[in-house]
Design a protein around this motif. Sequence first.
Motif, PDB file in Angstrom:
ATOM      1  N   MET A 167       0.854  -1.161   0.000  1.00 53.87           N
ATOM      2  CA  MET A 167       0.000   0.000   0.000  1.00 53.87           C
ATOM      3  C   MET A 167       0.901   1.226   0.000  1.00 53.87           C
ATOM      4  O   MET A 167       1.876   1.289   0.742  1.00 53.87           O
ATOM      5  N   GLU A 168       0.596   2.187  -0.850  1.00 55.18           N
ATOM      6  CA  GLU A 168       1.337   3.439  -0.907  1.00 55.18           C
ATOM      7  C   GLU A 168       0.337   4.583  -0.811  1.00 55.18           C
ATOM      8  O   GLU A 168      -0.641   4.628  -1.551  1.00 55.18           O
ATOM      9  N   LEU A 169       0.591   5.479   0.127  1.00 52.23           N
ATOM     10  CA  LEU A 169      -0.313   6.592   0.372  1.00 52.23           C
ATOM     11  C   LEU A 169       0.467   7.893   0.429  1.00 52.23           C
ATOM     12  O   LEU A 169       1.599   7.922   0.915  1.00 52.23           O
ATOM     13  N   SER A 170      -0.169   8.961  -0.032  1.00 50.14           N
ATOM     14  CA  SER A 170       0.453  10.267   0.155  1.00 50.14           C
ATOM     15  C   SER A 170       0.284  10.652   1.622  1.00 50.14           C
ATOM     16  O   SER A 170      -0.483  10.032   2.364  1.00 50.14           O
ATOM     17  N   LEU A 171       1.000  11.665   2.050  1.00 48.62           N
ATOM     18  CA  LEU A 171       0.918  12.113   3.436  1.00 48.62           C
ATOM     19  C   LEU A 171      -0.523  12.484   3.804  1.00 48.62           C
ATOM     20  O   LEU A 171      -1.013  12.116   4.875  1.00 48.62           O
ATOM     21  N   LEU A 172      -1.221  13.158   2.903  1.00 49.66           N
ATOM     22  CA  LEU A 172      -2.606  13.548   3.157  1.00 49.66           C
ATOM     23  C   LEU A 172      -3.510  12.323   3.237  1.00 49.66           C
ATOM     24  O   LEU A 172      -4.355  12.217   4.133  1.00 49.66           O
ATOM     25  N   GLU A 173      -3.327  11.371   2.313  1.00 45.90           N
ATOM     26  CA  GLU A 173      -4.119  10.137   2.348  1.00 45.90           C
ATOM     27  C   GLU A 173      -3.865   9.366   3.640  1.00 45.90           C
ATOM     28  O   GLU A 173      -4.786   8.821   4.244  1.00 45.90           O
ATOM     29  N   ALA A 174      -2.610   9.311   4.049  1.00 48.53           N
ATOM     30  CA  ALA A 174      -2.259   8.579   5.273  1.00 48.53           C
ATOM     31  C   ALA A 174      -2.952   9.209   6.476  1.00 48.53           C
ATOM     32  O   ALA A 174      -3.366   8.503   7.393  1.00 48.53           O
ATOM     33  N   LYS A 175      -3.075  10.513   6.456  1.00 44.88           N
ATOM     34  CA  LYS A 175      -3.746  11.196   7.567  1.00 44.88           C
ATOM     35  C   LYS A 175      -5.226  10.820   7.616  1.00 44.88           C
ATOM     36  O   LYS A 175      -5.760  10.534   8.685  1.00 44.88           O
ATOM     37  N   THR A 176      -5.850  10.784   6.480  1.00 40.59           N
ATOM     38  CA  THR A 176      -7.283  10.489   6.454  1.00 40.59           C
ATOM     39  C   THR A 176      -7.590   9.001   6.553  1.00 40.59           C
ATOM     40  O   THR A 176      -8.658   8.619   7.012  1.00 40.59           O
ATOM     41  N   ARG A 177      -6.647   8.136   6.136  1.00 44.41           N
ATOM     42  CA  ARG A 177      -6.873   6.685   6.151  1.00 44.41           C
ATOM     43  C   ARG A 177      -5.926   5.969   7.115  1.00 44.41           C
ATOM     44  O   ARG A 177      -5.549   4.829   6.897  1.00 44.41           O
ATOM     45  N   PHE A 178      -5.550   6.670   8.189  1.00 45.07           N
ATOM     46  CA  PHE A 178      -4.552   6.134   9.104  1.00 45.07           C
ATOM     47  C   PHE A 178      -4.946   4.774   9.669  1.00 45.07           C
ATOM     48  O   PHE A 178      -4.132   3.852   9.688  1.00 45.07           O
ATOM     49  N   ALA A 179      -6.186   4.633  10.144  1.00 43.18           N
ATOM     50  CA  ALA A 179      -6.617   3.369  10.748  1.00 43.18           C
ATOM     51  C   ALA A 179      -6.503   2.220   9.743  1.00 43.18           C
ATOM     52  O   ALA A 179      -6.035   1.129  10.085  1.00 43.18           O
ATOM     53  N   GLU A 180      -6.889   2.465   8.520  1.00 47.77           N
ATOM     54  CA  GLU A 180      -6.807   1.444   7.467  1.00 47.77           C
ATOM     55  C   GLU A 180      -5.341   1.077   7.207  1.00 47.77           C
ATOM     56  O   GLU A 180      -4.985  -0.103   7.092  1.00 47.77           O
ATOM     57  N   ALA A 181      -4.477   2.082   7.118  1.00 48.52           N
ATOM     58  CA  ALA A 181      -3.057   1.843   6.867  1.00 48.52           C
ATOM     59  C   ALA A 181      -2.419   1.095   8.036  1.00 48.52           C
ATOM     60  O   ALA A 181      -1.618   0.176   7.840  1.00 48.52           O
ATOM     61  N   ALA A 182      -2.770   1.465   9.257  1.00 53.38           N
ATOM     62  CA  ALA A 182      -2.224   0.802  10.440  1.00 53.38           C
ATOM     63  C   ALA A 182      -2.649  -0.659  10.482  1.00 53.38           C
ATOM     64  O   ALA A 182      -1.838  -1.538  10.809  1.00 53.38           O
ATOM     65  N   ASP A 183      -3.909  -0.929  10.153  1.00 49.79           N
ATOM     66  CA  ASP A 183      -4.381  -2.317  10.116  1.00 49.79           C
ATOM     67  C   ASP A 183      -3.619  -3.128   9.070  1.00 49.79           C
ATOM     68  O   ASP A 183      -3.238  -4.275   9.312  1.00 49.79           O
ATOM     69  N   ALA A 184      -3.389  -2.522   7.912  1.00 52.06           N
ATOM     70  CA  ALA A 184      -2.649  -3.209   6.846  1.00 52.06           C
ATOM     71  C   ALA A 184      -1.226  -3.515   7.294  1.00 52.06           C
ATOM     72  O   ALA A 184      -0.717  -4.619   7.076  1.00 52.06           O
ATOM     73  N   ALA A 185      -0.578  -2.549   7.930  1.00 53.18           N
ATOM     74  CA  ALA A 185       0.793  -2.755   8.416  1.00 53.18           C
ATOM     75  C   ALA A 185       0.827  -3.846   9.480  1.00 53.18           C
ATOM     76  O   ALA A 185       1.726  -4.685   9.494  1.00 53.18           O
ATOM     77  N   ALA A 186      -0.161  -3.862  10.358  1.00 51.56           N
ATOM     78  CA  ALA A 186      -0.226  -4.875  11.414  1.00 51.56           C
ATOM     79  C   ALA A 186      -0.387  -6.279  10.839  1.00 51.56           C
ATOM     80  O   ALA A 186       0.089  -7.247  11.427  1.00 51.56           O
ATOM     81  N   ARG A 187      -1.032  -6.381   9.681  1.00 52.76           N
ATOM     82  CA  ARG A 187      -1.192  -7.676   9.005  1.00 52.76           C
ATOM     83  C   ARG A 187       0.071  -8.083   8.262  1.00 52.76           C
ATOM     84  O   ARG A 187       0.148  -9.172   7.705  1.00 52.76           O
ATOM     85  N   GLY A 188       1.068  -7.198   8.224  1.00 51.21           N
ATOM     86  CA  GLY A 188       2.317  -7.515   7.551  1.00 51.21           C
ATOM     87  C   GLY A 188       2.463  -6.906   6.175  1.00 51.21           C
ATOM     88  O   GLY A 188       3.464  -7.114   5.497  1.00 51.21           O
ATOM     89  N   GLU A 189       1.461  -6.152   5.746  1.00 57.89           N
ATOM     90  CA  GLU A 189       1.529  -5.509   4.434  1.00 57.89           C
ATOM     91  C   GLU A 189       2.493  -4.324   4.505  1.00 57.89           C
ATOM     92  O   GLU A 189       2.562  -3.616   5.512  1.00 57.89           O
TER      93      GLU A 189
END
Length: 85
Positions: free
Chosen positions: A1-23
């Motif tokens: 998953m690749e997100l811009s800084l702004l996207e990461a701010k708005t989709r932080f929970a989704e990104a954190a869940d993905a990272a926790a799964r090993g993505e």
Amino acid sequence: MELSLLEAKTRFAEAADAAARGERVVVTKDGRPFVEMVPARRAAGMDFAKAALIRRALGIDGLHIEMLADFDDPGFSRDVLGLER
């Protein structure tokens, strides 16, 4: 998953869940990789069995070290270096 800084701010929970799964989650700034989110690792305690194997492999298994009674005295280093206390 690749997100811009702004996207990461708005989709932080989704990104954190993905990272926790090993993505692999990369946050970009101005189109270039800026930071990467990874799952947190739990701190591990001392593995005494592994340490014993390493000591044996290095040939220092029976090594015994004696510490002077006042080795932790702040003035001890000054004494060793020949400085005044």
